[in-house]
Design a protein around this motif. Structure first.
Motif, PDB file in Angstrom:
ATOM      1  N   SER A  37       2.298   8.241  12.388  1.00  0.00           N
ATOM      2  CA  SER A  37       2.042   7.622  11.091  1.00  0.00           C
ATOM      3  C   SER A  37       1.987   6.105  11.225  1.00  0.00           C
ATOM      4  O   SER A  37       1.109   5.450  10.652  1.00  0.00           O
ATOM      5  CB  SER A  37       3.141   8.001  10.098  1.00  0.00           C
ATOM      6  OG  SER A  37       3.176   9.393   9.920  1.00  0.00           O
ATOM      7  N   PHE A  38       2.913   5.541  11.980  1.00  0.00           N
ATOM      8  CA  PHE A  38       2.908   4.092  12.190  1.00  0.00           C
ATOM      9  C   PHE A  38       1.610   3.648  12.855  1.00  0.00           C
ATOM     10  O   PHE A  38       0.986   2.677  12.433  1.00  0.00           O
ATOM     11  CB  PHE A  38       4.106   3.676  13.047  1.00  0.00           C
ATOM     12  CG  PHE A  38       4.067   2.232  13.455  1.00  0.00           C
ATOM     13  CD1 PHE A  38       4.390   1.234  12.546  1.00  0.00           C
ATOM     14  CD2 PHE A  38       3.674   1.870  14.734  1.00  0.00           C
ATOM     15  CE1 PHE A  38       4.332  -0.100  12.918  1.00  0.00           C
ATOM     16  CE2 PHE A  38       3.610   0.553  15.109  1.00  0.00           C
ATOM     17  CZ  PHE A  38       3.949  -0.442  14.190  1.00  0.00           C
ATOM     18  N   PHE A  39       1.186   4.374  13.886  1.00  0.00           N
ATOM     19  CA  PHE A  39      -0.030   4.001  14.607  1.00  0.00           C
ATOM     20  C   PHE A  39      -1.252   4.058  13.694  1.00  0.00           C
ATOM     21  O   PHE A  39      -2.080   3.152  13.698  1.00  0.00           O
ATOM     22  CB  PHE A  39      -0.239   4.900  15.825  1.00  0.00           C
ATOM     23  CG  PHE A  39      -1.533   4.639  16.539  1.00  0.00           C
ATOM     24  CD1 PHE A  39      -1.686   3.511  17.317  1.00  0.00           C
ATOM     25  CD2 PHE A  39      -2.611   5.502  16.410  1.00  0.00           C
ATOM     26  CE1 PHE A  39      -2.879   3.246  17.968  1.00  0.00           C
ATOM     27  CE2 PHE A  39      -3.803   5.248  17.042  1.00  0.00           C
ATOM     28  CZ  PHE A  39      -3.937   4.119  17.822  1.00  0.00           C
ATOM     29  N   THR A  40      -1.401   5.130  12.900  1.00  0.00           N
ATOM     30  CA  THR A  40      -2.591   5.240  12.050  1.00  0.00           C
ATOM     31  C   THR A  40      -2.611   4.173  10.971  1.00  0.00           C
ATOM     32  O   THR A  40      -3.673   3.656  10.631  1.00  0.00           O
ATOM     33  CB  THR A  40      -2.683   6.631  11.403  1.00  0.00           C
ATOM     34  OG1 THR A  40      -1.479   6.907  10.687  1.00  0.00           O
ATOM     35  CG2 THR A  40      -2.930   7.698  12.447  1.00  0.00           C
ATOM     36  N   LEU A  41      -1.464   3.814  10.436  1.00  0.00           N
ATOM     37  CA  LEU A  41      -1.431   2.760   9.429  1.00  0.00           C
ATOM     38  C   LEU A  41      -1.649   1.383  10.052  1.00  0.00           C
ATOM     39  O   LEU A  41      -2.388   0.556   9.527  1.00  0.00           O
ATOM     40  CB  LEU A  41      -0.098   2.782   8.674  1.00  0.00           C
ATOM     41  CG  LEU A  41       0.095   3.948   7.704  1.00  0.00           C
ATOM     42  CD1 LEU A  41       1.515   3.964   7.174  1.00  0.00           C
ATOM     43  CD2 LEU A  41      -0.894   3.863   6.568  1.00  0.00           C
ATOM     44  N   TYR A  42      -1.021   1.121  11.178  1.00  0.00           N
ATOM     45  CA  TYR A  42      -1.107  -0.185  11.823  1.00  0.00           C
ATOM     46  C   TYR A  42      -2.516  -0.443  12.362  1.00  0.00           C
ATOM     47  O   TYR A  42      -3.023  -1.560  12.298  1.00  0.00           O
ATOM     48  CB  TYR A  42      -0.077  -0.284  12.943  1.00  0.00           C
ATOM     49  CG  TYR A  42       0.016  -1.652  13.556  1.00  0.00           C
ATOM     50  CD1 TYR A  42       0.628  -2.696  12.883  1.00  0.00           C
ATOM     51  CD2 TYR A  42      -0.525  -1.913  14.820  1.00  0.00           C
ATOM     52  CE1 TYR A  42       0.716  -3.951  13.431  1.00  0.00           C
ATOM     53  CE2 TYR A  42      -0.447  -3.164  15.378  1.00  0.00           C
ATOM     54  CZ  TYR A  42       0.172  -4.175  14.684  1.00  0.00           C
ATOM     55  OH  TYR A  42       0.252  -5.427  15.237  1.00  0.00           O
ATOM     56  N   SER A  43      -3.153   0.572  12.917  1.00  0.00           N
ATOM     57  CA  SER A  43      -4.486   0.383  13.491  1.00  0.00           C
ATOM     58  C   SER A  43      -5.566   0.356  12.429  1.00  0.00           C
ATOM     59  O   SER A  43      -6.697  -0.020  12.722  1.00  0.00           O
ATOM     60  CB  SER A  43      -4.789   1.479  14.512  1.00  0.00           C
ATOM     61  OG  SER A  43      -4.870   2.736  13.854  1.00  0.00           O
TER      62      SER A  43
END
Length: 165
Positions: A37-43
Motif C-alpha cells: 500500500s505504501f509503495f502504490t501510494l508513494y509511487s
C-alpha cells in the motif's frame, strides 16, 4: 485429603498451548500489505495528482531543427615541412557549408586546397609541434578559406586528420 490432591493431580490434564502460527501469518500479511500500500501510494499508481499539476515534473524541450548544412570533403594532403625533408604533415578536413552554397564551394575546391597547401607549407615546425597550435591553425585556415570562397559560404572547417611524421 492426600488422596484428593493426588486425584486432582492425576485427573487434571494440562491445557494445550495455542499455536502461534496464525499470529505469525497475520503479522507477515500485515507487513506485506502495508508495504504494498505504501509503495502504490508513494509511487503515484493510485490517488496521484494529474501530471499537469505536478510541480516537480520537468518539461522536455523539443530540440530545434538541424540547420540546413552540407559537408564537403577535402582531399587528404601530405605536406613536406620546410625545416627538414624527413618530416611530413598528413592533413585531411571537411568544410561545413550551407546547402544553398554547396555547388559554389565545390567549384572553388581546387583554390581552397591551394590556399591550405600554401599556408601549411609556410608554418614553422615548432608551431605545429605545440599542443595548442591546432586551434590557432584551424582559425587561420578557416579565415583564408572564407576569403577565397566569399563571406558566409563556409561556416566551419572540421579537421579530420592532423598527423606529424
Amino acid at each position: 485429603m492426600a488422596e484428593a490432591t493426588a486425584d486432582q493431580i492425576e485427573g487434571s490434564e494440562e491445557p494445550k498451548k495455542k499455536s502461534k502460527l496464525p499470529l505469525i501469518i497475520g503479522l507477515v500479511l500485515m507487513l506485506v500489505f502495508g508495504g504494498g500500500s505504501f509503495f502504490t501510494l508513494y509511487s503515484g499508481m493510485i490517488l496521484a495528482p494529474p501530471a499537469a499539476e505536478d510541480p516537480h515534473a520537468e518539461e522536455v524541450p523539443k530540440p530545434a531543427d538541424l540547420p540546413d548544412i552540407s559537408f564537403i570533403k577535402l582531399d587528404p594532403m601530405v605536406i613536406s615541412l620546410s625545416d627538414s625533408a624527413s618530416r611530413h604533415l598528413r592533413f585531411s578536413a571537411e568544410l561545413e557549408v550551407p546547402t544553398a552554397y554547396q555547388a559554389d564551394v565545390e567549384k572553388l575546391r581546387p583554390r581552397v586546397m591551394d590556399v591550405l597547401n600554401g599556408y601549411l607549407r609556410a608554418v614553422d615546425l615548432s608551431e605545429l609541434e605545440d599542443r595548442t597550435a591546432l586551434i590557432k591553425l584551424r582559425a587561420q585556415m578557416l579565415r583564408r578559406i572564407q576569403i577565397v570562397t566569399g563571406e558566409g559560404r563556409v561556416n566551419d572547417l572540421l579537421i579530420i586528420e592532423f598527423v606529424l611524421n
